[in-house]
Design a protein around this motif. Structure first.
Motif, PDB file in Angstrom:
ATOM      1  N   PRO A   1       7.090   1.675  -9.429  1.00 40.62           N
ATOM      2  CA  PRO A   1       7.066   3.098  -9.767  1.00 40.62           C
ATOM      3  C   PRO A   1       5.929   3.822  -9.046  1.00 40.62           C
ATOM      4  O   PRO A   1       4.810   3.323  -8.987  1.00 40.62           O
ATOM      5  CB  PRO A   1       6.814   3.115 -11.279  1.00 40.62           C
ATOM      6  CG  PRO A   1       7.098   1.739 -11.761  1.00 40.62           C
ATOM      7  CD  PRO A   1       6.900   0.818 -10.607  1.00 40.62           C
ATOM      8  N   GLY A   2       6.218   4.964  -8.487  1.00 38.69           N
ATOM      9  CA  GLY A   2       5.183   5.803  -7.901  1.00 38.69           C
ATOM     10  C   GLY A   2       4.726   5.378  -6.522  1.00 38.69           C
ATOM     11  O   GLY A   2       3.900   6.042  -5.911  1.00 38.69           O
ATOM     12  N   SER A   3       5.258   4.259  -6.018  1.00 40.35           N
ATOM     13  CA  SER A   3       4.792   3.803  -4.706  1.00 40.35           C
ATOM     14  C   SER A   3       5.500   4.598  -3.607  1.00 40.35           C
ATOM     15  O   SER A   3       6.699   4.875  -3.703  1.00 40.35           O
ATOM     16  CB  SER A   3       5.062   2.318  -4.531  1.00 40.35           C
ATOM     17  OG  SER A   3       4.880   1.965  -3.186  1.00 40.35           O
ATOM     18  N   ARG A   4       4.767   4.941  -2.565  1.00 42.12           N
ATOM     19  CA  ARG A   4       5.373   5.714  -1.488  1.00 42.12           C
ATOM     20  C   ARG A   4       5.992   4.806  -0.438  1.00 42.12           C
ATOM     21  O   ARG A   4       6.535   5.277   0.546  1.00 42.12           O
ATOM     22  CB  ARG A   4       4.341   6.646  -0.862  1.00 42.12           C
ATOM     23  CG  ARG A   4       3.109   5.936  -0.297  1.00 42.12           C
ATOM     24  CD  ARG A   4       2.122   6.990   0.245  1.00 42.12           C
ATOM     25  NE  ARG A   4       1.034   6.398   0.998  1.00 42.12           N
ATOM     26  CZ  ARG A   4      -0.048   5.842   0.462  1.00 42.12           C
ATOM     27  NH1 ARG A   4      -0.175   5.761  -0.835  1.00 42.12           N
ATOM     28  NH2 ARG A   4      -1.009   5.338   1.230  1.00 42.12           N
ATOM     29  N   TRP A   5       5.929   3.498  -0.645  1.00 42.36           N
ATOM     30  CA  TRP A   5       6.409   2.578   0.374  1.00 42.36           C
ATOM     31  C   TRP A   5       7.745   1.941   0.021  1.00 42.36           C
ATOM     32  O   TRP A   5       8.087   1.811  -1.152  1.00 42.36           O
ATOM     33  CB  TRP A   5       5.374   1.470   0.578  1.00 42.36           C
ATOM     34  CG  TRP A   5       4.141   1.950   1.242  1.00 42.36           C
ATOM     35  CD1 TRP A   5       4.067   2.745   2.347  1.00 42.36           C
ATOM     36  CD2 TRP A   5       2.790   1.690   0.840  1.00 42.36           C
ATOM     37  NE1 TRP A   5       2.748   2.980   2.670  1.00 42.36           N
ATOM     38  CE2 TRP A   5       1.947   2.350   1.769  1.00 42.36           C
ATOM     39  CE3 TRP A   5       2.200   0.952  -0.185  1.00 42.36           C
ATOM     40  CZ2 TRP A   5       0.559   2.289   1.695  1.00 42.36           C
ATOM     41  CZ3 TRP A   5       0.836   0.889  -0.277  1.00 42.36           C
ATOM     42  CH2 TRP A   5       0.019   1.558   0.657  1.00 42.36           C
ATOM     43  N   THR A   6       8.476   1.530   1.059  1.00 40.76           N
ATOM     44  CA  THR A   6       9.725   0.805   0.829  1.00 40.76           C
ATOM     45  C   THR A   6       9.762  -0.429   1.723  1.00 40.76           C
ATOM     46  O   THR A   6       8.932  -0.589   2.623  1.00 40.76           O
ATOM     47  CB  THR A   6      10.978   1.638   1.176  1.00 40.76           C
ATOM     48  OG1 THR A   6      10.798   2.167   2.496  1.00 40.76           O
ATOM     49  CG2 THR A   6      11.203   2.769   0.205  1.00 40.76           C
ATOM     50  N   ALA A   7      10.773  -1.267   1.462  1.00 39.32           N
ATOM     51  CA  ALA A   7      10.936  -2.497   2.243  1.00 39.32           C
ATOM     52  C   ALA A   7      11.349  -2.158   3.672  1.00 39.32           C
ATOM     53  O   ALA A   7      11.934  -1.105   3.935  1.00 39.32           O
ATOM     54  CB  ALA A   7      11.990  -3.382   1.583  1.00 39.32           C
ATOM     55  N   SER A   8      11.061  -3.054   4.584  1.00 35.92           N
ATOM     56  CA  SER A   8      11.458  -2.876   5.985  1.00 35.92           C
ATOM     57  C   SER A   8      12.973  -2.888   6.106  1.00 35.92           C
ATOM     58  O   SER A   8      13.665  -3.429   5.251  1.00 35.92           O
ATOM     59  CB  SER A   8      10.909  -4.030   6.814  1.00 35.92           C
ATOM     60  OG  SER A   8       9.517  -4.032   6.718  1.00 35.92           O
ATOM     61  N   THR A   9      13.463  -2.333   7.192  1.00 33.72           N
ATOM     62  CA  THR A   9      14.895  -2.431   7.468  1.00 33.72           C
ATOM     63  C   THR A   9      15.210  -3.892   7.800  1.00 33.72           C
ATOM     64  O   THR A   9      14.327  -4.629   8.261  1.00 33.72           O
ATOM     65  CB  THR A   9      15.279  -1.572   8.687  1.00 33.72           C
ATOM     66  OG1 THR A   9      14.556  -2.100   9.817  1.00 33.72           O
ATOM     67  CG2 THR A   9      14.933  -0.104   8.479  1.00 33.72           C
ATOM     68  N   PRO A  10      16.470  -4.299   7.575  1.00 31.05           N
ATOM     69  CA  PRO A  10      16.838  -5.679   7.927  1.00 31.05           C
ATOM     70  C   PRO A  10      16.522  -5.996   9.384  1.00 31.05           C
ATOM     71  O   PRO A  10      16.072  -7.104   9.710  1.00 31.05           O
ATOM     72  CB  PRO A  10      18.346  -5.729   7.661  1.00 31.05           C
ATOM     73  CG  PRO A  10      18.570  -4.654   6.622  1.00 31.05           C
ATOM     74  CD  PRO A  10      17.556  -3.574   6.916  1.00 31.05           C
ATOM     75  N   ALA A  11      16.695  -5.018  10.273  1.00 36.12           N
ATOM     76  CA  ALA A  11      16.448  -5.282  11.691  1.00 36.12           C
ATOM     77  C   ALA A  11      14.961  -5.519  11.945  1.00 36.12           C
ATOM     78  O   ALA A  11      14.585  -6.458  12.665  1.00 36.12           O
ATOM     79  CB  ALA A  11      16.954  -4.116  12.542  1.00 36.12           C
ATOM     80  N   SER A  12      14.086  -4.705  11.349  1.00 34.24           N
ATOM     81  CA  SER A  12      12.665  -4.962  11.635  1.00 34.24           C
ATOM     82  C   SER A  12      12.192  -6.237  10.956  1.00 34.24           C
ATOM     83  O   SER A  12      11.328  -6.941  11.489  1.00 34.24           O
ATOM     84  CB  SER A  12      11.725  -3.801  11.317  1.00 34.24           C
ATOM     85  OG  SER A  12      12.279  -2.835  10.551  1.00 34.24           O
ATOM     86  N   GLN A  13      12.764  -6.536   9.783  1.00 34.34           N
ATOM     87  CA  GLN A  13      12.402  -7.809   9.144  1.00 34.34           C
ATOM     88  C   GLN A  13      12.802  -8.993  10.037  1.00 34.34           C
ATOM     89  O   GLN A  13      11.999  -9.894  10.275  1.00 34.34           O
ATOM     90  CB  GLN A  13      13.092  -7.925   7.783  1.00 34.34           C
ATOM     91  CG  GLN A  13      12.783  -9.240   7.092  1.00 34.34           C
ATOM     92  CD  GLN A  13      13.404  -9.309   5.694  1.00 34.34           C
ATOM     93  OE1 GLN A  13      13.235  -8.418   4.878  1.00 34.34           O
ATOM     94  NE2 GLN A  13      14.125 -10.374   5.427  1.00 34.34           N
ATOM     95  N   ALA A  14      14.028  -8.940  10.558  1.00 32.74           N
ATOM     96  CA  ALA A  14      14.490 -10.040  11.419  1.00 32.74           C
ATOM     97  C   ALA A  14      13.620 -10.121  12.675  1.00 32.74           C
ATOM     98  O   ALA A  14      13.277 -11.213  13.146  1.00 32.74           O
ATOM     99  CB  ALA A  14      15.960  -9.828  11.792  1.00 32.74           C
ATOM    100  N   GLY A  15      13.247  -8.961  13.209  1.00 35.88           N
ATOM    101  CA  GLY A  15      12.401  -8.940  14.404  1.00 35.88           C
ATOM    102  C   GLY A  15      11.036  -9.543  14.126  1.00 35.88           C
ATOM    103  O   GLY A  15      10.513 -10.333  14.924  1.00 35.88           O
TER     104      GLY A  15
END
Ligand code: SAH
Ligand code: SF4
Length: 360
Positions: free
Chosen positions: A306-320
């Motif tokens: 809650p309240g965090s301005r961040w999100t998980a990486s896209t699948p492509a950047s995670q794979a990279g």
């Protein structure tokens, strides 16, 4: 308050004798607890009835009361929130996997380290847990698994990870006495292999060195999240005291002394720490310390809080990111996000009752 879980084997004998009972009763009680995973003395039928009451009153006052429970993955992930005697609330998460049952436990009520992406960190530290409060989470999980009531049938805890609420190395003495009870052979303790116990730290360097000297081959996990001080200062505020180079040196020492591979935790945050250049920098930092695979990178897709301005990486950047590490011959795995739908995944434990849940 004395509790059976927290006593050393020698203290248990002394306690039993001080209560006017014969010494062999200590072994009997311990077999119920650590072999059969029962901790209600009312069911210790090889003890005379009156003695069960004495045992219950002296050594088995419940340290935790269930506040609420949530399940996911068709009952294979169970998050339990516990009220402590002073009203503080903590959480533990039991995860059933095909080959091993893993329990994630809390070491503190809240956490004082303030990592901005972590729900536990947002509420601050309420207090340290006692060894007994830490161990009671395990006792409950063992009893639940032994009862066979969960999907998958009866089981045993194989892995205990200190990745619930709190910074375990900021509560060093209680955590270490809990670890000793966890690894003590049955019936002195739960008999879980030290290798199956993971202590996860934000990087408290003096305590990491102390842990290395304990002679207990527990797995150390270091929550790094960035290979450079500029970014880590922001993601992990304690980095202002213990810099990347120092925490990695301490992790490397841990690997050398214990011969155990260290796990480097890296929560991948979109456009914050997931760039190819950071993967390369991380690989360089690890490999320049030792060319054997002394460290293993565990990529954790950021779980929403809650309240965090961040999100998980896209699948492509995670794979990279993963591919860059692999290319540099750094062992890497991606952690599953078990329990994220019940706020039971990494960094989501805040002991808040979900809307509509009135508690158990
Ligand atoms: N305080 C210790 C252990 C508890 S946190 C530590 O920080 O290591 C357990 C793990 O969850 C840590 O690696 C932590 O960095 C990670 N974590 C915290 N918040 C997270 C989030 N929102 N998403 C993914 N992982 C998170
Ligand atoms: Fe505390 Fe770990 Fe959360 Fe940081 S990530 S606030 S150290 S529990």
């Amino acid at each position: 308050m004395t509790h059976w879980f927290g006593l050393t084997p020698a203290q248990r004998v002394a306690e039993v004798e001080a209560a006017g009972l014969p010494a062999f009763r200590a072994g009997q009680i311990s077999r119920h607890v650590f072999e059969r995973h029962e901790f209600d003395p009312g069911s210790f039928t090889d003890l005379p009835l009156a003695m069960r009451e004495v045992v219950s009153g002296r050594w088995f006052a419940p340290p935790l009361a269930l506040a609420f429970e949530l399940t996911a993955d068709k009952g294979r992930t169970v998050k339990r929130a516990w009220a402590l005697v002073d009203g503080a609330v903590i959480e533990s998460v039991l995860m059933r996997y095909p080959r091993r049952d893993t329990l994630c436990i809390s070491s503190q009520a809240g956490c004082g380290m303030g990592c901005p992406f972590c729900a536990t960190g947002q509420g601050g530290l309420r207090r340290n847990l006692t060894a007994v409060e830490i161990l009671a989470q395990l006792a409950d999980a063992e009893a639940t698994l032994a009862s066979g009531s969960l999907p998958g049938g009866p089981g045993r805890v194989g892995n205990v990870v200190f990745m619930g609420m709190g910074e375990p190395l900021a509560n060093y003495n209680a955590v270490m006495s809990a670890v000793r009870r966890i690894v003590d052979p049955v019936p002195d303790g739960w008999g879980i292999s030290a290798r199956g116990v993971t202590v996860s730290t934000v990087g408290l360097v003096p305590a990491m060195s102390r842990l290395a000297a304990e002679g207990l081959p527990v797995t150390l996990a270091l929550s790094l999240h960035a290979p450079d001080d500029d970014l880590r200062d922001e993601l992990v505020p304690v980095n202002k005291r213990f810099k990347v180079a120092e925490v990695l040196d301490a992790a490397w020492d841990y690997a050398r002394v214990t011969k155990r591979r260290v796990s480097i935790e890296y929560a991948l945050i979109r456009d914050v720490n997931d760039q190819a250049a950071r993967a390369d920098a991380l690989a360089r930092e690890l490999r320049r310390r030792g060319d054997w695979a002394w460290a293993h990178v565990n990529v954790i897709p950021l779980n929403p809080t809650p309240g965090s301005r961040w999100t998980a990486s896209t699948p492509a950047s995670q794979a990279g990111f993963v591919a860059r590490l692999e290319r540099a011959h750094v062992p890497v795995t991606v952690r599953d996000t078990r329990g994220s739908d019940i706020d039971g995944a990494c960094g989501q434990l805040a002991a808040t009752v979900p809307p509509g849940d009135l508690g158990a």
